[in-house]
Design a protein around this motif. Structure first.
Motif, PDB file in Angstrom:
ATOM      1  N   PRO A 155       0.799  -1.236   0.000  1.00 38.47           N
ATOM      2  CA  PRO A 155       0.000   0.000   0.000  1.00 38.47           C
ATOM      3  C   PRO A 155       0.826   1.278   0.000  1.00 38.47           C
ATOM      4  O   PRO A 155       0.329   2.331  -0.410  1.00 38.47           O
ATOM      5  CB  PRO A 155      -0.822  -0.118   1.295  1.00 38.47           C
ATOM      6  N   ARG A 156       2.073   1.207   0.439  1.00 34.91           N
ATOM      7  CA  ARG A 156       2.896   2.416   0.487  1.00 34.91           C
ATOM      8  C   ARG A 156       3.061   3.055  -0.889  1.00 34.91           C
ATOM      9  O   ARG A 156       3.144   4.278  -0.996  1.00 34.91           O
ATOM     10  CB  ARG A 156       4.270   2.080   1.082  1.00 34.91           C
ATOM     11  N   SER A 157       3.097   2.247  -1.924  1.00 34.66           N
ATOM     12  CA  SER A 157       3.293   2.781  -3.276  1.00 34.66           C
ATOM     13  C   SER A 157       2.012   2.778  -4.105  1.00 34.66           C
ATOM     14  O   SER A 157       2.061   3.056  -5.304  1.00 34.66           O
ATOM     15  CB  SER A 157       4.361   1.947  -4.007  1.00 34.66           C
ATOM     16  N   TRP A 191      -4.276  -2.616   7.567  1.00 36.36           N
ATOM     17  CA  TRP A 191      -5.071  -2.494   6.344  1.00 36.36           C
ATOM     18  C   TRP A 191      -6.392  -1.771   6.601  1.00 36.36           C
ATOM     19  O   TRP A 191      -6.805  -0.909   5.819  1.00 36.36           O
ATOM     20  CB  TRP A 191      -5.332  -3.880   5.747  1.00 36.36           C
ATOM     21  N   LEU A 192      -7.053  -2.118   7.686  1.00 40.48           N
ATOM     22  CA  LEU A 192      -8.318  -1.454   8.010  1.00 40.48           C
ATOM     23  C   LEU A 192      -8.103   0.016   8.355  1.00 40.48           C
ATOM     24  O   LEU A 192      -8.936   0.871   8.037  1.00 40.48           O
ATOM     25  CB  LEU A 192      -9.000  -2.181   9.161  1.00 40.48           C
ATOM     26  N   ALA A 199     -14.201   0.005   1.079  1.00 40.11           N
ATOM     27  CA  ALA A 199     -13.605  -1.213   0.554  1.00 40.11           C
ATOM     28  C   ALA A 199     -13.503  -2.272   1.637  1.00 40.11           C
ATOM     29  O   ALA A 199     -13.397  -1.964   2.824  1.00 40.11           O
ATOM     30  CB  ALA A 199     -12.217  -0.919  -0.017  1.00 40.11           C
ATOM     31  N   PHE A 200     -13.550  -3.523   1.204  1.00 39.17           N
ATOM     32  CA  PHE A 200     -13.261  -4.649   2.073  1.00 39.17           C
ATOM     33  C   PHE A 200     -11.795  -5.033   1.878  1.00 39.17           C
ATOM     34  O   PHE A 200     -11.174  -4.691   0.855  1.00 39.17           O
ATOM     35  CB  PHE A 200     -14.156  -5.841   1.740  1.00 39.17           C
ATOM     36  N   VAL A 201     -11.255  -5.749   2.823  1.00 40.09           N
ATOM     37  CA  VAL A 201      -9.868  -6.200   2.745  1.00 40.09           C
ATOM     38  C   VAL A 201      -9.847  -7.725   2.772  1.00 40.09           C
ATOM     39  O   VAL A 201     -10.443  -8.340   3.667  1.00 40.09           O
ATOM     40  CB  VAL A 201      -9.037  -5.644   3.919  1.00 40.09           C
ATOM     41  N   ASN A 202      -9.187  -8.323   1.786  1.00 36.50           N
ATOM     42  CA  ASN A 202      -9.006  -9.768   1.743  1.00 36.50           C
ATOM     43  C   ASN A 202      -7.515 -10.077   1.622  1.00 36.50           C
ATOM     44  O   ASN A 202      -6.875  -9.689   0.626  1.00 36.50           O
ATOM     45  CB  ASN A 202      -9.747 -10.378   0.552  1.00 36.50           C
ATOM     46  N   LEU A 203      -6.974 -10.750   2.623  1.00 31.07           N
ATOM     47  CA  LEU A 203      -5.579 -11.167   2.616  1.00 31.07           C
ATOM     48  C   LEU A 203      -5.517 -12.678   2.533  1.00 31.07           C
ATOM     49  O   LEU A 203      -6.368 -13.376   3.106  1.00 31.07           O
ATOM     50  CB  LEU A 203      -4.857 -10.686   3.880  1.00 31.07           C
ATOM     51  N   PRO A 215       5.059   4.016  13.855  1.00 24.67           N
ATOM     52  CA  PRO A 215       4.669   4.438  12.508  1.00 24.67           C
ATOM     53  C   PRO A 215       3.182   4.210  12.319  1.00 24.67           C
ATOM     54  O   PRO A 215       2.593   3.317  12.928  1.00 24.67           O
ATOM     55  CB  PRO A 215       5.499   3.522  11.600  1.00 24.67           C
ATOM     56  N   PRO A 216       2.516   5.037  11.484  1.00 22.57           N
ATOM     57  CA  PRO A 216       1.071   4.932  11.331  1.00 22.57           C
ATOM     58  C   PRO A 216       0.628   3.599  10.737  1.00 22.57           C
ATOM     59  O   PRO A 216      -0.444   3.117  11.034  1.00 22.57           O
ATOM     60  CB  PRO A 216       0.724   6.101  10.408  1.00 22.57           C
ATOM     61  N   TYR A 217       1.441   3.019   9.853  1.00 19.00           N
ATOM     62  CA  TYR A 217       1.080   1.760   9.213  1.00 19.00           C
ATOM     63  C   TYR A 217       2.256   0.797   9.313  1.00 19.00           C
ATOM     64  O   TYR A 217       3.392   1.170   9.062  1.00 19.00           O
ATOM     65  CB  TYR A 217       0.715   1.973   7.747  1.00 19.00           C
ATOM     66  N   HIS A 218       1.951  -0.451   9.624  1.00 20.22           N
ATOM     67  CA  HIS A 218       3.005  -1.445   9.762  1.00 20.22           C
ATOM     68  C   HIS A 218       3.117  -2.272   8.491  1.00 20.22           C
ATOM     69  O   HIS A 218       3.019  -3.503   8.509  1.00 20.22           O
ATOM     70  CB  HIS A 218       2.729  -2.322  10.983  1.00 20.22           C
ATOM     71  N   PHE A 219       3.333  -1.591   7.380  1.00 21.85           N
ATOM     72  CA  PHE A 219       3.559  -2.266   6.114  1.00 21.85           C
ATOM     73  C   PHE A 219       5.061  -2.376   5.878  1.00 21.85           C
ATOM     74  O   PHE A 219       5.835  -1.533   6.342  1.00 21.85           O
ATOM     75  CB  PHE A 219       2.908  -1.494   4.963  1.00 21.85           C
ATOM     76  N   PRO A 220       5.497  -3.384   5.146  1.00 20.77           N
ATOM     77  CA  PRO A 220       6.935  -3.539   4.906  1.00 20.77           C
ATOM     78  C   PRO A 220       7.498  -2.401   4.070  1.00 20.77           C
ATOM     79  O   PRO A 220       6.766  -1.697   3.365  1.00 20.77           O
ATOM     80  CB  PRO A 220       7.028  -4.879   4.160  1.00 20.77           C
ATOM     81  N   ALA A 221       8.809  -2.228   4.153  1.00 24.51           N
ATOM     82  CA  ALA A 221       9.478  -1.210   3.340  1.00 24.51           C
ATOM     83  C   ALA A 221       9.359  -1.572   1.872  1.00 24.51           C
ATOM     84  O   ALA A 221       9.192  -2.742   1.500  1.00 24.51           O
ATOM     85  CB  ALA A 221      10.944  -1.100   3.753  1.00 24.51           C
TER      86      ALA A 221
END
Length: 343
Positions: free
Chosen positions: A5-7, A49-50, A60-64, A125-131
């Motif tokens: 999501p970062r990009s 994600w939420l 939107a819904f989130v499906n992982l 950090p606001p979101y824990h997404f990978p670099a």
């Protein structure tokens, strides 16, 4: 489908704007094997994600999902995603290229997205997404190139799988350049805001006057936002009547491309193989790309192009992706569209 999501902020918000009231699902594939893990690695990721969905103000819904490959994960999500009888019918993918990904979650406009914590000194950090993946030759895992989680062969296979499942497919390129703020703030005093639409298969010069169901879907999708459309390269009278019947407001421009088509046939070498669309030269694709760039004045907010089916020969997948790369090079935010089902 969202790799990171970062990009992908620009594309996520754009698709939310054009979906109207349709079901919107953000899908993500995490590579791994549950047999080798002590617990489900996806459960701890849902909060981020939420939170993203909330702070981007999208519906939107989130499906992982966890899978041994991105291709298998996408297949799984396409099979099971939905809400009751509502099933997503369109797969949107970012384009497979070498553009350096940019972290849009650091945008000041999203500064209010900081997740509050009980301890004021705990500045998480606001979101824990990978670099994001590295921009050079560094490789940080994955089985793709330059740190990507998949290679070009698998990427085209994902496209082919979706089309086999009768899903619409959209490939989004250069949406890191999409400026939503300036787009939605445009006013008549600042001039009209345009989207450019090329509703014919540019990889099939012999079908330049043919409007099929994919062309119609492209027009429908492109003109959902309240923007003026410039529909290019078709029979002006025929397309004008069609737009009138569909109540679509757009200007039709006839763009001569006899020189580009002549170059294609000249490179064929054999007159008897004029219907062979797989023999496109890079020179032809480059001149068509320049033709599109020359018509983009003023530059459109988004360009919409026809996405042809991948070849049946899987050995030509890389060449197919190379053709799309040359066709859309430097066009700015662009969606390549293929229609697989009724909308």
């Amino acid at each position: 489908m969202v790799s990171n999501p970062r990009s992908s902020v620009g594309l996520i918000t754009f698709i939310n704007d054009i979906k109207k009231s349709g079901l919107y699902v953000l899908g993500h594939v995490q590579l791994g094997d549950l047999d080798t893990l002590p617990s489900d690695p996806l459960q701890c990721r849902y909060d981020s994600w939420l939170s993203l969905v909330y702070h981007l103000n999208i519906k939107a819904f989130v499906n992982l999902t966890l899978a041994d490959s991105v291709r298998h994960g996408v297949q799984h999500l396409l099979f099971i995603s939905g809400l009751g009888g509502m099933r997503p019918n369109t797969l949107v993918l970012g384009f497979y290229d070498d553009c350096t990904p940019k972290d849009k979650l650091t945008d000041p406009a999203l500064a209010d997205a900081t997740i509050p914590t009980q301890d004021p000194e705990d500045e998480r950090p606001p979101y824990h997404f990978p670099a994001l993946r590295p921009s050079n030759d560094g490789k940080e895992g994955g089985n793709g190139e330059n740190g990507k989680v998949m290679g070009p062969q698998e990427y085209v296979a994902v496209i082919a799988d979706a089309m086999k499942m009768l899903k619409n497919v959209a490939l989004a390129r250069y949406f890191h350049q999409f400026d939503r703020a300036s787009t939605i703030s445009s006013s008549p005093g600042k001039g009209a805001l345009y989207v450019d639409i090329w509703p014919v298969n540019l990889l099939r010069p012999d079908s330049s006057s043919y409007i099929d169901t994919c062309s119609l879907f492209l027009l429908q999708l492109a003109l959902r936002p309240k923007h003026e459309g410039r529909s290019l390269r078709c029979s002006e009278e025929k397309l004008g009547q069609l737009l009138k019947e569909l109540r679509i407001k757009a200007n039709v421009y006839t763009v001569p491309w006899d020189q580009q088509v002549a170059l294609h046939w000249q490179r064929q070498g054999e007159v008897g193989k004029r219907s062979n669309a797989t023999r496109l030269s890079e020179e032809y694709l480059s001149v068509v790309n320049r033709l599109i760039l020359e018509q983009a004045r003023p530059p459109p907010a988004v360009g919409f192009l026809y996405l042809p089916r991948p070849p049946t020969d899987t050995h030509r997948y890389t060449a197919y992706l190379r053709q799309l790369d040359l066709l859309t090079k430097d066009l700015g935010p662009t969606l390549l569209i293929h229609r697989g089902t009724e909308v």
